[in-house]
Design a protein around this motif. Structure first.
Motif, mmCIF file in Angstrom:
data_model
loop_
_atom_site.group_PDB
_atom_site.id
_atom_site.type_symbol
_atom_site.label_atom_id
_atom_site.label_comp_id
_atom_site.label_asym_id
_atom_site.label_seq_id
_atom_site.Cartn_x
_atom_site.Cartn_y
_atom_site.Cartn_z
ATOM 1 N N ARG A 593 0.863 -1.185 0.000
ATOM 2 C CA ARG A 593 0.000 0.000 0.000
ATOM 3 C C ARG A 593 0.897 1.231 0.000
ATOM 4 O O ARG A 593 1.764 1.383 0.874
ATOM 5 N N ASP A 594 0.729 2.098 -0.995
ATOM 6 C CA ASP A 594 1.441 3.369 -1.054
ATOM 7 C C ASP A 594 0.426 4.485 -0.867
ATOM 8 O O ASP A 594 -0.535 4.600 -1.642
ATOM 9 N N PHE A 595 0.656 5.292 0.158
ATOM 10 C CA PHE A 595 -0.285 6.357 0.496
ATOM 11 C C PHE A 595 0.449 7.691 0.474
ATOM 12 O O PHE A 595 1.542 7.821 1.035
ATOM 13 N N VAL A 596 -0.134 8.670 -0.183
ATOM 14 C CA VAL A 596 0.441 10.008 -0.253
ATOM 15 C C VAL A 596 -0.515 10.989 0.401
ATOM 16 O O VAL A 596 -1.663 11.134 -0.025
ATOM 17 N N GLU A 597 -0.047 11.643 1.434
ATOM 18 C CA GLU A 597 -0.821 12.672 2.132
ATOM 19 C C GLU A 597 -0.459 14.020 1.538
ATOM 20 O O GLU A 597 0.696 14.467 1.620
ATOM 21 N N THR A 598 -1.417 14.667 0.900
ATOM 22 C CA THR A 598 -1.172 15.971 0.271
ATOM 23 C C THR A 598 -2.509 16.656 0.032
ATOM 24 O O THR A 598 -3.553 15.998 -0.051
ATOM 25 N N SER A 599 -2.460 17.962 -0.073
ATOM 26 C CA SER A 599 -3.661 18.710 -0.440
ATOM 27 C C SER A 599 -3.583 19.198 -1.881
ATOM 28 O O SER A 599 -4.522 19.817 -2.390
ATOM 29 N N GLY A 600 -2.471 18.917 -2.536
ATOM 30 C CA GLY A 600 -2.256 19.425 -3.889
ATOM 31 C C GLY A 600 -2.591 18.417 -4.970
ATOM 32 O O GLY A 600 -3.028 17.288 -4.700
ATOM 33 N N THR A 601 -2.375 18.835 -6.204
ATOM 34 C CA THR A 601 -2.564 17.986 -7.375
ATOM 35 C C THR A 601 -1.195 17.581 -7.911
ATOM 36 O O THR A 601 -0.328 18.436 -8.129
#
Length: 812
Positions: A593-601
Motif C-alpha cells: 500500500r502506497d499512500f500520499v498525504e497531500t492537499s495538492g494535485t
C-alpha cells in the motif's frame, strides 16, 4: 588561487585537532612540491631507513632483505603461500579446470596488454603501458604534483577510476596464480616489467596515481601479494626487490602523512589503515614499521563504532561498501592473528562482534540465487584476493568468516567454500570449513533498524521468496555514496531475482548519468511529479535529503509487515508525504500500500525496475484487470489506484561500475488531487495452477479486494479510519485484514489482522480491546479457532453454521 573567504568558511566549526592535521598535510604537500621531500631515496638514504638490529647490527645487502622478507612471510603472511603445492592441489580439486582456464586466459590477456577493469572488458593498453592514460576518453593525465589535481574533475584526466583501477595492479594476483599453475616465466617477466615500468613513470608524488591515499594503499597491498607469488621467479632478483622496497617505503610514508581522517573518513580511511597494517607486519625491518602497524591498528579499531552501526550496517548505506568494509576487517583479523598481536581484549572482542555483525547483514541480504542487492553506490573495486565469481556475489565473506567464527549459518548461506577463503586461510581453512556443521540461520526475516533495512523471506532454499525494503537515511557524512531510494524494494520470486536497484554505473562519465542512477526514478519506489525524493548537488552531495522513518515492523511465522514513510516531497509547492506498507504472506504473496498525504494535485509514478533477464508485459486478466506479467519469474503485478495506467519502457541498470545494460522498466502512472492511495499485489503463478487474479470490490470506509490464488478465494480489506467494516461473516476495525477461504468451505480458514481493537466472527466476539493490538492472526482447525495476538494466544470453539460466501455490508 583559493578565495580566502571560502577557506575561512570551510574552517568554521572544525576542531583544533582537525585544523592541525589539515595544516600539517598542507605543509607536507607544499614541501613535497618545492622539492624538499618526496624524492626517491639513494641507496645510502634507503639503508638508513632500515633497522639493522634485524640483521645483527650490520647494514643488510639486497639479498639479506630478500631473504628476511620471505623468512618473515612464512608466519606473517597468509598460510596458503607456505603451502603452495597443497594450495594448488586443493584449488584444482575444488574449483576445477574451468577456474584454472579462466585464470590462464586472463593472464595471457594481461601479457598482451589487455585488461578487464571494473565493468569494462578488453581495454587495450598495449605491451608498453602508459600508467597515466585513460583509454575510454583517450586522455593522458599530466605529470604534475598530485596535490594540483582536482580529484572529482574528469575533464583533465578522464575517469580516474579507470586509471586507478589499472594502477592498483591487483591483476598481479592473476599473473601470480598463473605463474604458480604453470611455472611459466613469461608471467613473472610481465610482473617485473610492469613493476619497473610503473616505478619509472611514477616518481614520488608526481602524477595522478598519488592523488588518492586509498589507491596508494591498494597498490602496495597488491605488491605484497605479488612479492609472495613470485618468490621463486628467476627474474625477480634481490636487486629488483630492493628497488621496489624504496617505493614501498614511499607508499608507507605517503599513507601516514596523507590519511583521509577528515577528507574521506569512510572506506578510504579504513582502507588506508589496512595498508599501513600490511606494511607494518610484512616489513618489520623498516624503522617506520612499528608506527605503521600501530597507526593502522588504532584507526581500524577506532572506526569500528563510527562506520559500523549497532546492527552491522555500514554507515554510508551502500551494500558494495559494506562488503568492502567486511573484507578490510577480515584481512585485519587474519593478519592480526598471524602476527601474534594480542592487544586489548576488549578491543579484540569488539572486532569479533563488529565483523560478525557486518557479516550478519550480508547473510540476510543474500538473495536466494546467491547475489546481493546493489544498494547505494558501487565503485566496482575489490580487495584481494580475486576470484571468478559474479561481481554481486558476496558470499566469499560468509565462507571465510564461517571458518573464523565457527558459524554454521554463514556456511549454510555461503554454500561452497569460496576461492578467496582458500587463499586467505589455506588448506587448514578448507578442512575447517568442511568439518563445520552447516545450519540454517535462526530466522528467515530480519530487521536492521539502525541501518533502515528490512528483509522479508519465507525460507533459505534456492526457491524461496525474498524482499528487501530500504527505510534508511541517504547515508552518513555528505550522503555521497547513498541514493534517493527511500522505501525502495528489491524482490526475488520463487528464488529468481525480479526487481532490482538500478545500480551506479559511473561517477564521472557525465553529470546526467550520475544523477539518473542515484535519483528516485531509478529505484523501485514511488516518485511524485517525476521528481527525486532527494535532490543531487554534485557527484557526492545533496541539495536536499529525504528523511525516512519506520512506523512498524512485525515479523511472525506466517507473515511480515513493514510500514515506513519519508518527507522528501515536503519541498514541493504542494507538500506531500509518502508512506509505504508491505504485508508479506509467507509462501504466498505480497501486498503493498502506497499512500500520499497531500492537499495538492500531482502526477504519480510507481516504478518497477526488472532484472535484465525478466520478460514483463502488460496484459489484461479475464476479469478485465490490467496487470504486468513477468514470463521469466511467472509473477503477476496488479496495481489499483483511483485512476492510472501501466506504462512500459526500457531503462538502464548496472550491477558493476562501468557496465550498463538495458532492462524493462514498468511504471504505474496516475494523476490526482488530494490524498492518493495505491495497492499493489505481487503474486507468483505456479505451473499447473489457475492464473492468479485480483478484483477490487466496493466497501464503505476502506478498500477491499478479492484475490483468486492457488484455488483459494482470499479477501484483503483496508479499513480507512476507525469505522468498522462489516461482512456477513466477520466485522473488524483492524487497518489491514486478510482472510483465506478454501473452495467448498463455509468459513475462512485463516486470518491475519494488523492494527486494531475489534474482530468478531458471525456475531461472536473474538478480539475486543480498549487499546490497539499490533496484530492478531487466527487459524481454523475444524470447529476450533486458534488465535495469536501481539499480547496473548488463545483458542475458541466454533459451533454455529455459516453461509457459503462473504457479503460485504456498508456501515453508516
Amino acid at each position: 588561487m583559493a578565495n580566502p573567504l571560502d577557506t575561512l568558511k570551510k574552517m568554521k566549526g572544525k576542531s583544533w585537532t582537525e585544523l592541525r592535521m589539515r595544516g600539517e598535510q598542507m605543509i607536507a604537500a607544499r614541501t613535497d612540491q618545492i622539492g624538499l621531500s618526496g624524492k626517491l631515496p639513494t641507496d645510502e638514504e634507503f639503508f638508513a631507513l632500515i633497522d639493522d638490529s634485524y640483521f645483527g647490527g650490520e647494514t643488510p645487502t639486497a639479498t639479506d632483505l630478500f631473504v628476511k622478507f620471505y623468512e618473515d612471510a612464512e608466519y606473517s603472511f597468509f598460510p596458503s603461500f607456505r603451502q603452495k603445492a597443497q594450495t594448488l592441489e586443493t584449488s584444482r580439486t575444488l574449483f576445477g579446470a574451468e577456474s584454472e582456464q579462466k585464470i590462464l586466459e586472463k593472464a595471457e590477456k594481461i601479457v598482451a596488454g589487455k585488461f578487464d577493469l571494473l565493468g569494462f572488458e578488453n581495454l587495450d593498453f598495449g605491451a608498453e603501458i602508459d600508467w597515466h592514460y585513460e583509454p575510454l576518453s583517450g586522455k593522458r593525465s599530466p605529470l604534475k604534483h598530485w596535490k594540483q589535481f582536482d580529484e572529482l574533475d574528469a575533464e583533465e584526466t578522464g575517469d580516474k577510476k579507470i586509471v586507478w583501477e589499472l594502477n592498483r595492479q591487483q591483476y598481479f594476483f592473476n599473473l601470480g596464480a598463473a605463474f604458480w599453475l604453470t611455472g611459466d616465466e613469461r608471467f613473472a617477466e610481465c610482473f617485473v616489467h610492469h613493476l619497473e615500468s610503473w616505478m619509472k613513470q611514477n616518481q614520488p608524488g608526481i602524477g595522478v596515481n598519488w592523488v588518492s591515499s586509498l589507491e596508494v594503499s591498494f597498490r602496495v597491498i597488491s605488491w605484497i601479494w605479488a612479492f609472495n607469488f613470485f618468490k621463486e621467479a628467476a627474474i625477480f632478483t634481490p636487486e629488483i626487490f630492493q628497488n621496489a622496497l624504496k617505493f614501498v617505503y614511499l607508499h608507507g610514508r605517503h599513507l601516514e602523512k596523507y590519511l583521509s581522517t577528515y577528507y574521506s573518513p569512510n572506506t578510504h580511511l579504513t582502507g588506508e589503515a589496512l595498508g599501513l597494517y600490511y606494511l607494518g607486519t610484512q616489513f618489520p625491518f623498516f624503522k617506520a614499521a612499528k608506527n605503521w602497524r600501530e597507526t593502522g591498528t588504532r584507526i581500524l579499531f577506532a572506526e569500528l563504532d563510527r562506520q559500523i552501526l549497532n546492527d552491522g550496517v555500514y554507515f554510508e548505506q551502500s551494500t558494495w561498501y559494506q562488503r568492502y568494509t567486511a573484507d578490510f576487517y577480515t584481512h585485519f583479523f587474519i593478519l592480526k592473528t598471524l602476527n601474534g598481536a594480542a592487544g586489548d581484549k576488549d578491543l579484540q572482542t569488539k572486532l569479533d562482534e563488529k565483523l560478525q555483525s557486518l557479516t550478519d547483514f550480508l547473510m540476510f541480504a543474500t538473495r536466494p540465487d546467491g547475489t546481493t542487492p546493489i544498494i547505494g553506490d558501487d565503485d566496482g573495486g575489490r580487495l584481494l584476493p580475486h576470484s571468478n565469481g559474479k561481481s554481486d556475489d558476496f558470499r566469499a565473506v560468509l565462507s571465510t568468516n564461517a571458518v573464523l567464527f565457527e558459524r554454521g549459518d554463514y556456511k549454510f548461506v555461503a554454500g561452497d567454500l569460496a576461492e578467496e577463503t582458500l587463499w586467505l586461510l589455506g588448506t587448514a581453512g578448507k578442512h575447517s570449513f568442511e568439518n563445520l556443521p552447516a545450519y540454517q540461520p535462526d530466522k528467515n526475516s530480519a530487521a536492521f533498524e539502525n541501518g533502515g533495512y528490512f528483509v522479508m523471506r519465507d525460507g533459505w532454499a534456492k526457491s524461496s521468496n525474498f524482499l528487501l525494503v530500504d527505510c534508511g537515511a541517504v547515508g552518513a557524512l555528505s550522503g555521497g555514496h547513498g541514493h534517493a531510494d527511500a522505501l525502495a524494494i528489491d524482490l526475488a520470486v520463487g528464488g529468481r531475482t525480479v526487481l532490482v536497484d538500478a545500480g551506479t554505473y559511473s561517477y564521472h562519465e557525465s553529470a546526467e548519468m550520475r544523477d539518473y542512477f542515484r535519483a528516485s526514478e531509478a529505484h523501485n519506489t514511488l516518485t511524485i511529479d517525476d521528481a527525486s525524493q532527494s535532490e543531487a548537488n554534485g557527484k557526492f552531495s545533496w541539495k536536499t535529503k529525504a528523511n525516512a522513518q519506520l512506523q512498524k515492523w512485525i515479523s511472525q511465522p506466517r507473515f511480515d509487515f513493514f510500514e515506513g514513510s519519508h518527507d522528501g516531497y515536503l519541498r514541493l509547492d504542494a507538500p506531500a508525504t509518502h508512506t509505504r506498507s508491505i504485508l508479506f504472506l509467507k509462501n504466498d504473496y505480497w501486498i503493498l500500500r502506497d499512500f500520499v498525504e497531500t492537499s495538492g494535485t500531482h502526477d504519480y509514478q510507481l516504478n518497477f525496475h526488472f532484472d535484465a533477464g525478466a520478460n514483463p508485459a502488460i496484459e489484461t486478466a479475464e476479469n478485465g484487470a490490467v496487470f504486468v506479467n513477468d514470463a521469466a519469474s511467472n509473477a503477476r503485478f496488479f496495481t489499483f489506484g483511483d485512476n492510472g495506467e501501466w506504462r512500459q519502457k526500457t531503462s538502464s541498470i548496472s550491477n558493476l561500475y562501468g557496465r550498463k545494460i538495458d532492462a524493462p522498466h514498468l511504471q504505474f502512472a496516475s494523476s490526482g488531487a488530494g490524498a492518493q492511495e495505491f495497492f499493489t499485489f505481487i503474486l507468483p503463478h505456479d505451473a499447473g495452477e489457475n492464473a492468479p487474479e485480483v478484483q477490487e470490490i466496493e466497501v464503505s470506509g476502506g478498500r477491499a479486494f478479492v484475490v483468486s490464488f492457488r484455488g483459494y478465494q482470499d479477501l484483503f480489506v483496508f479499513a480507512d479510519g476507525e469505522q468498522i467494516v462489516r461482512t456477513e461473516i466477520f466485522n473488524t476495525n483492524f487497518r489491514f485484514l486478510w482472510a483465506r477461504l478454501s473452495a467448498g468451505e463455509k468459513l475462512p480458514e485463516e486470518f491475519v489482522m494488523l492494527g486494531g481493537t475489534h474482530f468478531s466472527l458471525d456475531g461472536r466476539e473474538i478480539v475486543h480491546q480498549t487499546h490497539e493490538l499490533e496484530f492478531a492472526a487466527a487459524r481454523r482447525v475444524a470447529n476450533k479457532l486458534n488465535v495469536n495476538t501481539s499480547e496473548n494466544a488463545f483458542s475458541i470453539s466454533l459451533r454455529r453454521k455459516y453461509s457459503t460466501t462473504y457479503i460485504l455490508k456498508n456501515q453508516d
